[in-house]
Each structure stands twice: as C-alpha cells, then as structure tokens.
Design an enzyme around this catalytic site. Structure first.
Site, PDB file in Angstrom:
ATOM      1  N   CYS A 108       9.960  62.678  62.500  1.00 53.14           N
ATOM      2  CA  CYS A 108      10.831  62.370  61.361  1.00 53.14           C
ATOM      3  C   CYS A 108      10.067  62.106  60.073  1.00 53.14           C
ATOM      4  CB  CYS A 108      11.731  61.175  61.723  1.00 53.14           C
ATOM      5  SG  CYS A 108      13.144  60.990  60.596  1.00 53.14           S
TER       6      CYS A 108
ATOM      7  N   PRO B  61      46.856  51.600  53.348  1.00 50.92           N
ATOM      8  CA  PRO B  61      47.691  51.312  52.181  1.00 50.92           C
ATOM      9  C   PRO B  61      47.559  52.468  51.193  1.00 50.92           C
ATOM     10  CG  PRO B  61      46.313  49.412  52.766  1.00 50.92           C
ATOM     11  CD  PRO B  61      45.797  50.595  53.538  1.00 50.92           C
TER      12      PRO B  61
ATOM     13  N   SER C  67      48.542  54.169  47.824  1.00 46.80           N
ATOM     14  CA  SER C  67      49.124  53.815  46.536  1.00 46.80           C
ATOM     15  C   SER C  67      49.596  55.017  45.735  1.00 46.80           C
ATOM     16  CB  SER C  67      48.091  53.050  45.697  1.00 46.80           C
ATOM     17  OG  SER C  67      47.034  53.916  45.308  1.00 46.80           O
ATOM     18  N   GLY C  68      49.203  56.215  46.150  1.00 48.74           N
ATOM     19  CA  GLY C  68      49.503  57.389  45.346  1.00 48.74           C
ATOM     20  C   GLY C  68      48.434  57.682  44.319  1.00 48.74           C
TER      21      GLY C  68
ATOM     22  N   GLU D 293      15.139  61.715  67.643  1.00 50.70           N
ATOM     23  CA  GLU D 293      14.343  60.490  67.675  1.00 50.70           C
ATOM     24  C   GLU D 293      15.112  59.366  68.380  1.00 50.70           C
ATOM     25  OE1 GLU D 293      11.909  57.797  64.335  1.00 50.70           O
ATOM     26  OE2 GLU D 293      13.462  59.211  63.717  1.00 50.70           O
TER      27      GLU D 293
ATOM     28  N   ALA E 127      44.113  58.190  43.257  1.00 54.72           N
ATOM     29  CA  ALA E 127      43.071  59.120  43.692  1.00 54.72           C
ATOM     30  C   ALA E 127      42.305  58.614  44.911  1.00 54.72           C
ATOM     31  CB  ALA E 127      42.105  59.387  42.541  1.00 54.72           C
ATOM     32  N   ASP E 128      41.975  57.328  44.941  1.00 56.22           N
ATOM     33  CA  ASP E 128      41.112  56.826  46.012  1.00 56.22           C
ATOM     34  C   ASP E 128      41.825  56.811  47.364  1.00 56.22           C
ATOM     35  OD1 ASP E 128      39.044  56.454  44.203  1.00 56.22           O
ATOM     36  OD2 ASP E 128      39.649  54.416  43.724  1.00 56.22           O
TER      37      ASP E 128
ATOM     38  N   LYS F  68       4.847  57.115  66.901  1.00 62.14           N
ATOM     39  CA  LYS F  68       5.062  57.464  65.492  1.00 62.14           C
ATOM     40  C   LYS F  68       4.036  56.739  64.625  1.00 62.14           C
ATOM     41  CE  LYS F  68       8.940  57.850  62.196  1.00 62.14           C
ATOM     42  NZ  LYS F  68      10.391  57.571  62.011  1.00 62.14           N
TER      43      LYS F  68
END
Length: 727
Positions: free
Chosen positions: A174, A354, A356-357, A44, A359-360, A113
């Site tokens: 679509c 950055p 941090s160690g 599209e 999870a994120d 459309k």
C-alpha cells in the site's frame, strides 16, 4: 515465452468478523485456481479486516489471525498457487502489518510493511511498527500451533523477494508505493518481475486517477508486472474502500476490477508473457547500467516453477482503456454501496429520511433509490448473497425476491416531510413527488402543534414569548425559534424510526439518515441536534456544488426527473416566516456562498492555511474583483463562524468520507473546538497586510500620476493616440 496467469481481487471484508473474511478469502482462491492462476493476491490485512483500529492492540486479534491462517494452510487452498495473505504479526515486542506469502501449505516468507500510512484517515503508527532492517532477513519463530500444523519452525521475516526457478516475485504494501523512494525501484534492479501490492485504499472523489497513475508509473520506466488488490465496501466505519484491483504490465493496464460493487468477492485475472518484461528492461540502457551497480536485496529461494512455456491454450491480456466514473456517478455508487453494507450488517430493517424537498435531503433520497436499483440489478445478475440479504431485510415470503427497485424501496425506505407554517407548498410537493418516483413510503406531517406546545410551556415558565426577526424579534429570539423546529424534527425522526416497524408488524428498527453537507459542517450552518443528527449520513463530506451537479445527473440517469426542479430551487432552511418582502435563503444567512465555502475549506485543510495565509492566497485568487480589504473581511467572517461552530463537529453524525477537506472531527480533521473567535493576533496581521497593500497601491498611483508630465507624455503620444494606452 514464459506465460504466467495471475489473480488479484476486491474483497468486501468486515473488521473483526473472521468467519466472513476467511469465507471471502477461500472463495477468491477457489475462483483464482479455477481460472488457472498461480499467484493470488488479496488486500492488506484481509484476515482481520483493515479497519480494526484499536482492536489491533488486542492479543486476541493477532491470535485469531494465526488461527485463520492455520485453517488456510491445512486445507488445499495454497496447493499449486502462491497466496499473499494480510494480517498483523507480533515479532519480539513489536507488532507489524504483514503480508504472509504461502504456497503448497508452507509459509515461504513474511514481509512486514516498512512505511506506514499515518495521515488523513490513517493511524497505522498507532498500532504497528515500521520494519527498518533492509539488509537481511531474520528467522521468525512461528507460534507453536502453526509450527506443528505446517511442520515449519522458522520462516524468513523482513524485506526481500522470492526467487522462483523461472521468475522473481516481491510484495510492496500500500503506502510504500507512494513514498519518495518506493521499494519496487530497487527490487526491479534486483530482477523482480512481479510486484504484489496489497492495499486498503478508501474512496475519495476524483482520487482514483492519482492512484492508477502511480501503478502505471511503477512499471512504465522500469518494466514489470504490477498487481494491485484492495478492499471494497464498508468494513465497519466511515470509509468505503473502492476496489479497482488491477494488473499493470510495462505501464499498460491489462486487467481492471470494478470500483463500486455489491459483490463480496471479485477476482480479476490476467495472462502475461514475462519475456515481455525482460525484453522491455533490456531495451533501456540506463536500467541496465543502474542494475549493474544495484544494492543487493535479500531473497528467499523457492524450488517451484510459476510459468508455462508457449502454448495456445492461454490468451494473453492486452492493454485496456482505463474505466473511470464521473464525480456524479461516484456520488451515486459509492455512498449507495456503503449504505447497503451498513444496512445489511447492522440488523436494521430499512432507512428513514426526513425529506424536506431541498437539495441535500433529496440527494440522500436519490442515493437510497440508486442503492435499491443496484440491489435489484445484482440479483438479476445472479448474486445469491445480495439476494439473500434483500429477502431478509425486505421480509419477502418464500420464493419471492426483489425484481423492481420501487417495490423494494417501498419495503425498506421511509421518508417524512415535517412541515410548519414556515414551509412552502413547493418543497412539500417536491418531497412527495420524489418519494413517489423512488418508491418510498412517504409521510407528511405538520409539527406546528408541537412547536406551539413548547412555546406555550416556555411562556408559562418565563412570561415571555419569542418572536421572529421579521416580526420585530431579536436575533436570539429568531435563532431560538428556528432551533425549536429543527430539534423537534430530529426527535420525531428517531421516534418514527423506532416505532414504524412495530406499526407495520415488522421486527427491527430503521436507521435515521442525515443530510447535512460538508460545506454546512465547515461553516457550522446547522442546528446542533437537529436533522443533521442521525445514525449515518451518506453526503456529510460532499460539497454543495458537487451535490447540485449530482442532482442534475440523477434526474436523467436514475429516472428521478423531479430532481431537476429541486436543483433549480434556491437553498433555504424554511425556518423563518415567508413574507412578501422576505424569504430566507441559506447563502444570505451564512454571509457567504457555497462556492466560497468550498474555496475556504480546501485552503484550510488541503493547503493547510491559517487566516493570514488564506488571506494572502485569496488576494491572488480574487484580486481582480475584490480589494484586499474586502478579501480580509471575507476571511475574517469565515474564521469567526468556523471557530464559533467548531464544537458542532464533535457530535457530527458519522458520515461517508468522500472529500479531502472534510471537517470531520473524529479522526480526519483533528482540531480544538474552543477557540478565541476574535483571532486577535491573526486578524491584526491581516489588517497590517491590508494597510501595507493599500499604501503600496497609493504609491503606485502617485508614481503613475508623476509620469503623466514630461517624458511620460512623449511615450503616450508616440503610441496609438489613446491616452489610456500608457496607463
């Protein structure tokens, strides 16, 4: 037999880059023709790119689309092949989202459309008008330059299909597929055998199954060939279009393209016997009956044959097992491909994170590592476009190119651990180990001196020095001290991103990556203008639960084994001092678990629940373990902090869209950011419901107690002998 070879494609278009888009279109046509296809379907709005947004309101955009179409028609691109091109067109005073169907250097018809996508991330009604005239085709006056070039003054415009000498073909654009009465239903009854769906569908976790089942259902009950084409990649915004172009025949998938890829062009070929469609339809008596009483749909006659008769040079496409990725694979591949598109198109020299160690940020690092692996793999597979981009970004000498993902990461990926006296050795070592596994250039810096300097300046100005709560300080002092650390990290990250290339004698700049997840954004558990503030964020709409599953998966499948230790560690911001009797934990700070946050987020956005209806829903969901009063307190607590922190969503870093309950304020989740955080009316209604439920419970207990005398005893005695059996 009526043998037909068709081609659909994934194209990595870039909004408003007409040269890039036309190049990809031409490459896809050349590949389709080279394979012997006689129908080529593109996505599209492929000429302009789907994500032009308010650029669609500019007459230039429409004019440039016509110029590109003219270029395609003047060459031999459409010779012997039906091509469907997506572009905006102005008819009279209205602007339409159109598919232009061309063959043999002529425009056969223009299909506007009819049903526009206008929810979630989509705002098509802002830019386009839906076509509502279903009973006839209009004559559309072509622009003079196009008219002269192709020797056509007018072309049919509207809802209809093309009747070739040996089959009938129609477009369905679509969103139209997902409407209660999709066009393919009556088109099939009118004898259309091939449906072409040009789409602009973005990736969302666990969404592909819904989309594919819609394609399958379109032909499962009424027969036909359903072709689907989609964009693939980042075309300039938060969305990643996830390809998966495919061909369905009578409810069976016979060809499927990739969902995630670094390729700019991927063409999917299918070889079909259309007599199988006619036979399928002829076997369904209800289809025959409804077709005999059909509403006639307008058509355009095209004096061409598309099919070939029986021969053995063609190998018919048979049913395939549908390829799905696990959610963990989706998190790795979708954001990884999105980051690559952003990097190569932004002019940046790499990324800075950055790290941090936790999870994120570790998830973001792993996604960048996955991106590097994809780049090296695609180069090994012979993709010259990816190779050229990697050589340019990685600044390789003549004749050299990436062959090892860790070596490539060393050139384009910086990580920095910005520790304080509140940081633990565990997070510092995890950050260093992960960076080494990925191959990133890692820095470790202590920012205590900067924090101390700011506190000394504050003390000089005010005569007071704030203390942490564990040291006797107030909540205001405690929060202020945490925010100082967080904001210093943001400033330092951008400083490093702009100057590290200069330090290493490189040109350009690094893109700063953010690492806040969707649940923290929803709750507002982040400092405004801290490390959540970045250039882009690949995990900004991914839940904490999904990220932890991804970390476990990535530890095994990406080769970053340290992620297992990261995932096992309890989430903590490490912004407060660690004491023998106190350690800061995210879920304790928030007053709710990440699992609860996901539930709140889905109820608020997906199920459109306000405080009262959320309370009612959670009474059913959590009623076996919580009293109505406890549920009420949880709901009130969530809405209090959600509304207090909603203003943070206005400056949220642009994030990869992956989740249907994202609180992203720019276009997906449009709400005010100044609330009465006490929610007096709504919370009062919840209190009334709690009182009523408590009263009902007391009445039930009293009624049950009343039956314990008289006849009630007889019922129990007649049972098992267990007095609890009658309760």
């Amino acid at each position: 037999m009526r043998l037909l070879k068709v081609a659909t494609c994934n194209l990595n278009q870039w909004a408003m880059d007409f040269d890039c888009n036309v190049k990809n279109i031409k490459e896809s046509i050349a590949e389709a023709k080279g394979a012997g296809a006689v129908i080529r379907l593109g996505p599209e709005l492929e000429i302009t790119g789907y994500g032009c947004e308010d650029h669609f309101l500019e007459l230039d955009t429409v004019a440039h689309a016509w110029e590109c179409l003219k270029d395609l028609l003047l060459g031999d691109w459409t010779d012997g092949i039906l091509c469907s091109f997506g572009m905006p067109i102005i008819k009279g005073s209205e602007r339409y989202n159109c598919q232009v169907l061309c063959m043999n250097r002529k425009i056969i018809m223009i299909r506007p459309k009819m049903w526009l996508a206008n929810d979630g991330n989509y705002r098509e009604l802002r830019w386009f008008t839906p076509w509502k005239q279903k009973n006839q085709l209009d004559d559309f006056q072509l622009p003079s330059e196009i008219s002269e070039a192709v020797s056509q003054k007018t072309v049919p415009f509207g809802y209809g299909y093309i009747q070739f000498l040996d089959t009938a073909v129609a477009a369905e654009v679509c969103e139209e597929l997902f409407t209660p009465l999709p066009p393919h239903t009556e088109l099939a009854l009118n004898g259309v055998e091939v449906f072409m769906n040009a789409s602009g569908s973005h990736h969302q976790l666990r969404k592909l199954d819904v989309r594919l089942h819609a394609f399958i259902g379109a032909t499962y009950y009424r027969g036909g060939v359903y072709m689907y084409s989609n964009h693939q990649g980042c075309d300039g915004g938060r969305l990643y279009y996830d390809g998966c172009s495919c061909v369905i025949v009578n409810g069976d998938m016979v060809a499927q393209g990739s969902q995630f890829s670094l390729k700019d062009v991927e063409v999917v070929i299918a070889e079909i016997d259309l007599d199988a469609v006619a036979s399928f339809r002829g076997s369904i008596s209800s289809f025959q009956e409804q077709a005999s009483a059909k509403t006639k749909v307008p058509s355009v006659a095209a004096p061409y044959n598309l099919c070939q008769s029986f021969h053995l040079r063609m190998c018919l496409s048979g049913p395939l097992k549908i390829k799905y990725h696990s959610p963990e694979e989706e998190i790795a591949l979708g954001p990884g491909c999105w980051l690559w598109d952003y990097l190569r198109r932004s002019g940046a020299s790499g990324f800075l994170l950055p790290l941090s160690g936790g999870a994120d940020s570790s998830s973001v690092a792993a996604i960048v590592g996955c991106m590097c692996q994809l780049v090296v793999k695609e180069i090994a597979n012979g993709d010259e476009e990816v190779k050229a981009d990697a050589i340019r970004i990685g600044r390789y000498a003549d004749g050299q190119f990436p062959t090892d993902s860790k070596e490539f990461a060393k050139r384009i990926f910086y990580t920095v651990y910005m520790g304080t006296e509140n940081s633990s050795e565990a997070t510092r070592s995890r950050a260093k180990l992960l960076a080494d596994e990925i191959g990133a250039w890692h820095l470790d810096v202590c920012i205590d001196n900067v924090v101390s300097a700011l506190l000394s300046l504050f003390e000089k100005l005010t005569g007071k020095r704030p203390r942490y709560k564990v040291d006797g300080g107030s909540n205001a002092e405690n929060l202020g001290l945490q925010n100082i650390q967080a904001r210093i990290r943001m400033v330092l990250a951008f400083m490093l991103a702009s100057l590290l290339p200069w330090v290493h004698n490189k040109s350009g700049f690094y893109l700063v990556l953010g690492s806040s997840n969707v649940d923290e954004g929803l709750r507002g558990y982040l400092t405004k203008y801290d490390c959540s503030s970045a250039d882009i964020n690949p995990i900004g709409s991914i839940s904490k639960q999904d990220l932890r599953s991804f970390l476990r998966w990535a530890a095994n499948h990406l080769g970053y084994s340290s992620l297992a230790e990261v995932e096992a560690a309890p989430p903590t911001a490490e912004l407060e001092p660690i004491r023998s009797n106190y350690s800061q934990l995210d879920e304790v700070d928030m007053g709710m678990t990440y699992e609860e946050l996901s539930v709140y987020g889905r109820l608020r956005k997906i199920f459109r629940c306000g405080p009262v209806s959320m309370f009612q829903n959670l009474c059913y969901r959590w009623g076996t373990k919580l009293t109505p009063a406890e549920v009420a307190e949880k709901v009130k607590h969530f809405f209090k902090y959600y509304s207090i922190n909603r203003h943070k969503m206005t400056v949220l870093t642009p994030s990869y869209h992956a989740e249907s309950y994202s609180p992203e304020d720019n276009r997906f989740d449009l709400r005010q950011f100044l609330y009465n955080v006490r929610w007096p009316f709504q919370f009062r209604k919840i209190d009334e419901l709690v009182q009523k439920l408590d009263g009902d419970e007391i009445a039930i207990k009293e009624s049950a107690a009343g039956t314990s005398d008289g006849e009630g005893m007889g019922v129990v005695a007649a049972g098992s002998g267990d007095p609890k059996a009658g309760v």
